[in-house]
Design a protein around this motif. Structure first.
Motif, mmCIF file in Angstrom:
data_model
loop_
_atom_site.group_PDB
_atom_site.id
_atom_site.type_symbol
_atom_site.label_atom_id
_atom_site.label_comp_id
_atom_site.label_asym_id
_atom_site.label_seq_id
_atom_site.Cartn_x
_atom_site.Cartn_y
_atom_site.Cartn_z
ATOM 1 N N ARG A 1 37.632 35.770 36.810
ATOM 2 C CA ARG A 1 38.497 34.567 36.977
ATOM 3 C C ARG A 1 39.623 34.934 37.554
ATOM 4 O O ARG A 1 40.333 34.092 38.304
ATOM 5 C CB ARG A 1 38.813 34.177 35.560
ATOM 6 C CG ARG A 1 37.769 33.608 34.869
ATOM 7 C CD ARG A 1 37.902 32.930 33.732
ATOM 8 N NE ARG A 1 36.834 32.216 32.889
ATOM 9 C CZ ARG A 1 36.794 31.533 31.803
ATOM 10 N NH1 ARG A 1 38.019 31.112 31.411
ATOM 11 N NH2 ARG A 1 35.752 31.107 31.384
ATOM 12 N N PHE A 2 39.976 36.163 38.089
ATOM 13 C CA PHE A 2 41.168 36.510 38.760
ATOM 14 C C PHE A 2 40.893 36.588 40.071
ATOM 15 O O PHE A 2 42.027 37.097 41.034
ATOM 16 C CB PHE A 2 41.720 37.934 38.035
ATOM 17 C CG PHE A 2 42.980 38.245 38.649
ATOM 18 C CD1 PHE A 2 44.323 37.589 38.561
ATOM 19 C CD2 PHE A 2 43.134 39.666 39.403
ATOM 20 C CE1 PHE A 2 45.352 37.921 38.918
ATOM 21 C CE2 PHE A 2 44.389 39.897 39.893
ATOM 22 C CZ PHE A 2 45.619 39.084 39.810
ATOM 23 N N HIS A 3 39.564 36.708 40.693
ATOM 24 C CA HIS A 3 39.427 37.016 42.146
ATOM 25 C C HIS A 3 39.891 36.164 43.172
ATOM 26 O O HIS A 3 40.405 36.537 44.241
ATOM 27 C CB HIS A 3 37.855 37.197 42.196
ATOM 28 C CG HIS A 3 37.236 35.814 42.703
ATOM 29 N ND1 HIS A 3 36.572 34.944 41.642
ATOM 30 C CD2 HIS A 3 37.226 34.944 43.800
ATOM 31 C CE1 HIS A 3 36.257 33.953 42.228
ATOM 32 N NE2 HIS A 3 36.468 33.769 43.512
ATOM 33 N N THR A 4 40.565 34.827 42.840
ATOM 34 C CA THR A 4 41.138 34.150 43.571
ATOM 35 C C THR A 4 42.308 34.416 44.048
ATOM 36 O O THR A 4 42.925 34.051 45.090
ATOM 37 C CB THR A 4 41.029 32.511 43.341
ATOM 38 O OG1 THR A 4 41.888 32.517 42.042
ATOM 39 C CG2 THR A 4 39.707 32.171 42.902
ATOM 40 N N ARG A 5 43.037 35.449 43.229
ATOM 41 C CA ARG A 5 44.449 35.903 43.472
ATOM 42 C C ARG A 5 44.571 37.220 43.585
ATOM 43 O O ARG A 5 45.505 37.895 43.585
ATOM 44 C CB ARG A 5 45.426 35.517 42.175
ATOM 45 C CG ARG A 5 45.254 33.809 41.982
ATOM 46 C CD ARG A 5 45.851 33.527 40.576
ATOM 47 N NE ARG A 5 47.428 33.783 40.959
ATOM 48 C CZ ARG A 5 48.297 33.654 39.866
ATOM 49 N NH1 ARG A 5 47.581 33.683 38.547
ATOM 50 N NH2 ARG A 5 49.595 33.909 40.002
ATOM 51 N N CYS A 6 43.276 38.026 43.432
ATOM 52 C CA CYS A 6 43.243 39.512 43.527
ATOM 53 C C CYS A 6 43.283 40.226 44.724
ATOM 54 O O CYS A 6 42.551 39.783 45.738
ATOM 55 C CB CYS A 6 42.147 39.988 42.618
ATOM 56 S SG CYS A 6 42.045 41.874 42.598
ATOM 57 N N PRO A 7 43.992 41.095 45.111
ATOM 58 C CA PRO A 7 44.241 41.682 46.498
ATOM 59 C C PRO A 7 43.231 42.398 46.646
ATOM 60 O O PRO A 7 42.900 42.928 47.992
ATOM 61 C CB PRO A 7 45.595 42.355 46.648
ATOM 62 C CG PRO A 7 45.876 42.590 45.234
ATOM 63 C CD PRO A 7 45.298 41.454 44.317
ATOM 64 N N PHE A 8 42.367 42.965 45.718
ATOM 65 C CA PHE A 8 41.106 43.892 46.043
ATOM 66 C C PHE A 8 39.957 43.154 45.577
ATOM 67 O O PHE A 8 38.812 43.972 45.672
ATOM 68 C CB PHE A 8 41.230 45.015 44.650
ATOM 69 C CG PHE A 8 42.877 45.671 44.986
ATOM 70 C CD1 PHE A 8 43.293 46.566 45.936
ATOM 71 C CD2 PHE A 8 43.718 45.278 43.841
ATOM 72 C CE1 PHE A 8 44.478 47.082 45.881
ATOM 73 C CE2 PHE A 8 44.922 46.205 43.811
ATOM 74 C CZ PHE A 8 45.189 46.944 45.030
ATOM 75 N N ALA A 9 39.870 41.934 45.614
ATOM 76 C CA ALA A 9 38.597 41.170 45.483
ATOM 77 C C ALA A 9 37.623 41.499 46.372
ATOM 78 O O ALA A 9 37.855 41.640 47.675
ATOM 79 C CB ALA A 9 38.705 39.773 45.406
ATOM 80 N N GLN A 10 36.273 41.563 46.121
ATOM 81 C CA GLN A 10 35.054 41.924 46.741
ATOM 82 C C GLN A 10 34.022 40.660 46.488
ATOM 83 O O GLN A 10 34.327 40.079 45.459
ATOM 84 C CB GLN A 10 34.511 43.248 46.750
ATOM 85 C CG GLN A 10 35.544 44.518 46.850
ATOM 86 C CD GLN A 10 35.175 45.945 46.914
ATOM 87 O OE1 GLN A 10 33.792 46.038 47.210
ATOM 88 N NE2 GLN A 10 35.882 46.664 46.613
ATOM 89 N N GLU A 11 33.058 40.848 47.436
ATOM 90 C CA GLU A 11 32.336 39.836 47.192
ATOM 91 C C GLU A 11 31.339 39.859 45.682
ATOM 92 O O GLU A 11 31.143 38.690 44.933
ATOM 93 C CB GLU A 11 30.880 40.128 48.117
ATOM 94 C CG GLU A 11 29.863 39.001 48.147
ATOM 95 C CD GLU A 11 30.221 37.322 48.443
ATOM 96 O OE1 GLU A 11 29.820 36.578 47.705
ATOM 97 O OE2 GLU A 11 31.342 37.371 49.136
ATOM 98 N N ARG A 12 31.212 40.821 45.118
ATOM 99 C CA ARG A 12 30.657 40.957 43.789
ATOM 100 C C ARG A 12 31.694 40.507 42.704
ATOM 101 O O ARG A 12 30.973 39.742 41.733
ATOM 102 C CB ARG A 12 30.484 42.576 43.580
ATOM 103 C CG ARG A 12 29.919 42.776 41.971
ATOM 104 C CD ARG A 12 29.953 44.039 41.540
ATOM 105 N NE ARG A 12 29.465 44.465 40.203
ATOM 106 C CZ ARG A 12 29.356 45.645 39.550
ATOM 107 N NH1 ARG A 12 29.822 46.540 40.175
ATOM 108 N NH2 ARG A 12 28.809 45.621 38.488
ATOM 109 N N CYS A 13 32.858 40.263 42.968
ATOM 110 C CA CYS A 13 33.942 39.854 42.083
ATOM 111 C C CYS A 13 33.764 38.131 42.028
ATOM 112 O O CYS A 13 33.883 37.536 41.073
ATOM 113 C CB CYS A 13 35.176 40.184 42.286
ATOM 114 S SG CYS A 13 35.654 41.741 42.499
ATOM 115 N N ARG A 14 33.279 37.552 43.209
ATOM 116 C CA ARG A 14 33.073 36.201 43.133
ATOM 117 C C ARG A 14 31.811 35.669 42.400
ATOM 118 O O ARG A 14 31.703 34.447 42.242
ATOM 119 C CB ARG A 14 32.995 35.753 44.795
ATOM 120 C CG ARG A 14 34.408 36.132 45.558
ATOM 121 C CD ARG A 14 34.326 35.820 46.929
ATOM 122 N NE ARG A 14 35.484 36.003 47.599
ATOM 123 C CZ ARG A 14 35.898 37.120 48.068
ATOM 124 N NH1 ARG A 14 35.065 38.165 48.377
ATOM 125 N NH2 ARG A 14 36.794 37.274 48.727
#
Length: 387
Positions: free
Chosen positions: A300-313
């Motif tokens: 749920r944090f991936h839309t604001r996370c600076p470290f987000a990757q495809e798996r997070c989505r």
């Protein structure tokens, strides 16, 4: 291991858990009509944790994360959509009204707003003594004596007993609320933002009062707050929530020294440093908080996370970890290491190391109780304290 003990350990608690929440959910329905389906707001969406006897557990997060809803479900002031709450092994969700009333003598709550949580038509003596009357404790004279004793315990005078709430300041009203919570001799007290409506100086007084009362009455405390600076010096363990989910659980010292989850890092970076000329490096989050009516897929944090990757989505992270530290992040082991509250000067400034040294020098003086002008360990040019 007993199933109950295993659950407590899995949720960050020990074998001596006094309260356990398992899979708590609260979904509210909003709107809807003849040709329109109602919107489901997922205020809390699967929260599990345990609280050990005698500890102070803090639940933190920004507004709208669901922390206050969790507190009210623990007290069954609102009914959970799903999940269970047990107090020393007894299921609260399945209790009838009579059983719940008996158990509420063991669990009490201090509410956020000291102005609206007290009945303006009742005297202080009636407000504090009402739990004693509801639970049928003692005679009228005995209840009066205990009420006066409780007022003195929280720092009020006996002559305050016959006054009305509007005659008191905000801090005094919160003390009345704390006295009311202690009236039934509870073992667990939940504070829902107990100092957020108070001035900073009054906040310190109420926090000190809660810590003193915890030791005096052997209480277990759950403190719900959005200000991480408030709970830093009074909590043993911290739960961080984001958009209805727990994203990190850790002992307080470990959380503030080295936060694991990117959201926790951003929260801690917002705490101002009490030193003129020294500022903390801010971790600004981009974008708005998603709606709990339509939370993002995956993390749920991936839309604001600076470290987000495809798996997070696409994949929701599990709350995992070891040694009492849990984080709901796929990649928290490989994120760049960071010390929370790092003190910095202007970007790429030669004064950066000196400012960092000043900050560490200040913290060191606080730790050992040294005067501001007393000589202590010197610092190296790199800004590190020498042994």
């Amino acid at each position: 291991m007993h199933p109950r003990s295993a659950r407590a350990a899995r949720h960050g608690g020990g074998v001596s858990a006094i309260l356990e929440a398992e899979g708590l959910k609260k979904h509210f329905r909003s709107g809807g009509g003849l040709f329109e389906k109602p919107t489901v707001i997922r205020a809390v969406d699967g929260v599990s944790f345990a609280v050990e006897k005698g500890e102070t557990l803090a639940i933190v997060g920004e507004s709208g994360c669901g922390k206050s809803t969790v507190g009210r479900m623990l007290m069954r002031l609102i009914e959970p959509t799903a999940g269970s709450v047990s107090f020393e092994g007894q299921d609260l969700v399945g209790l009838d009204a009579a059983g719940l009333r008996r158990l509420r003598g063991e669990m009490q709550m201090v509410f956020q707003d000291p102005f609206s949580s007290l009945n303006p038509r009742m005297t202080v003596a009636d407000i504090v003594g009402e739990p004693l009357w509801l639970h049928g404790e003692g005679s009228t004279k005995a209840r009066r004596e205990k009420t006066l004793d409780l007022l003195q315990t929280v720092g009020l005078r006996p002559d305050h007993a016959d006054r009305y709430p509007h005659e008191f300041s905000g801090g005094q009203r919160q003390r009345i609320g704390i006295a009311r919570a202690l009236a039934s001799s509870p073992r667990l007290v939940i504070g829902d933002e107990p100092v957020s409506a108070l001035d900073v100086s009054i906040q310190a007084q109420v926090i000190n009062l809660l810590e003193d009362l915890k030791e005096r009455f052997a209480l277990t405390l759950i403190i719900i707050a959005h200000d991480l600076a408030v709970i830093r010096h009074m909590s043993d363990r911290v739960i961080v929530m984001y958009l209805g989910k727990i994203v990190e659980v850790a002992p307080t010292a470990s959380l503030y020294a080295e936060p694991l989850h990117p959201y926790t890092r951003a929260l801690l970076s917002a705490i101002p440093l009490p030193i003129p000329g020294v500022r903390a490096e801010r971790r600004l989050l981009e974008g708005d908080i998603p709606s709990p009516a339509n939370p993002p897929s995956g993390c749920r944090f991936h839309t604001r996370c600076p470290f987000a990757q495809e798996r997070c989505r696409v994949e929701e992270p599990l709350l995992r970890g070891s040694e009492g530290r849990l984080a709901a992040c796929h990649f928290y082991e490989t994120l760049p290491p960071e010390t929370a509250g790092r003190a910095l000067g202007p970007a790429d400034s030669p004064a950066k190391a000196r400012r960092l040294a000043l900050y560490k020098d200040h913290r060191r003086r606080q730790e050992i109780g040294a005067r501001p002008d007393a000589p202590i360990e010197t610092t190296t040019p790199r800004g590190e304290l020498t042994p």
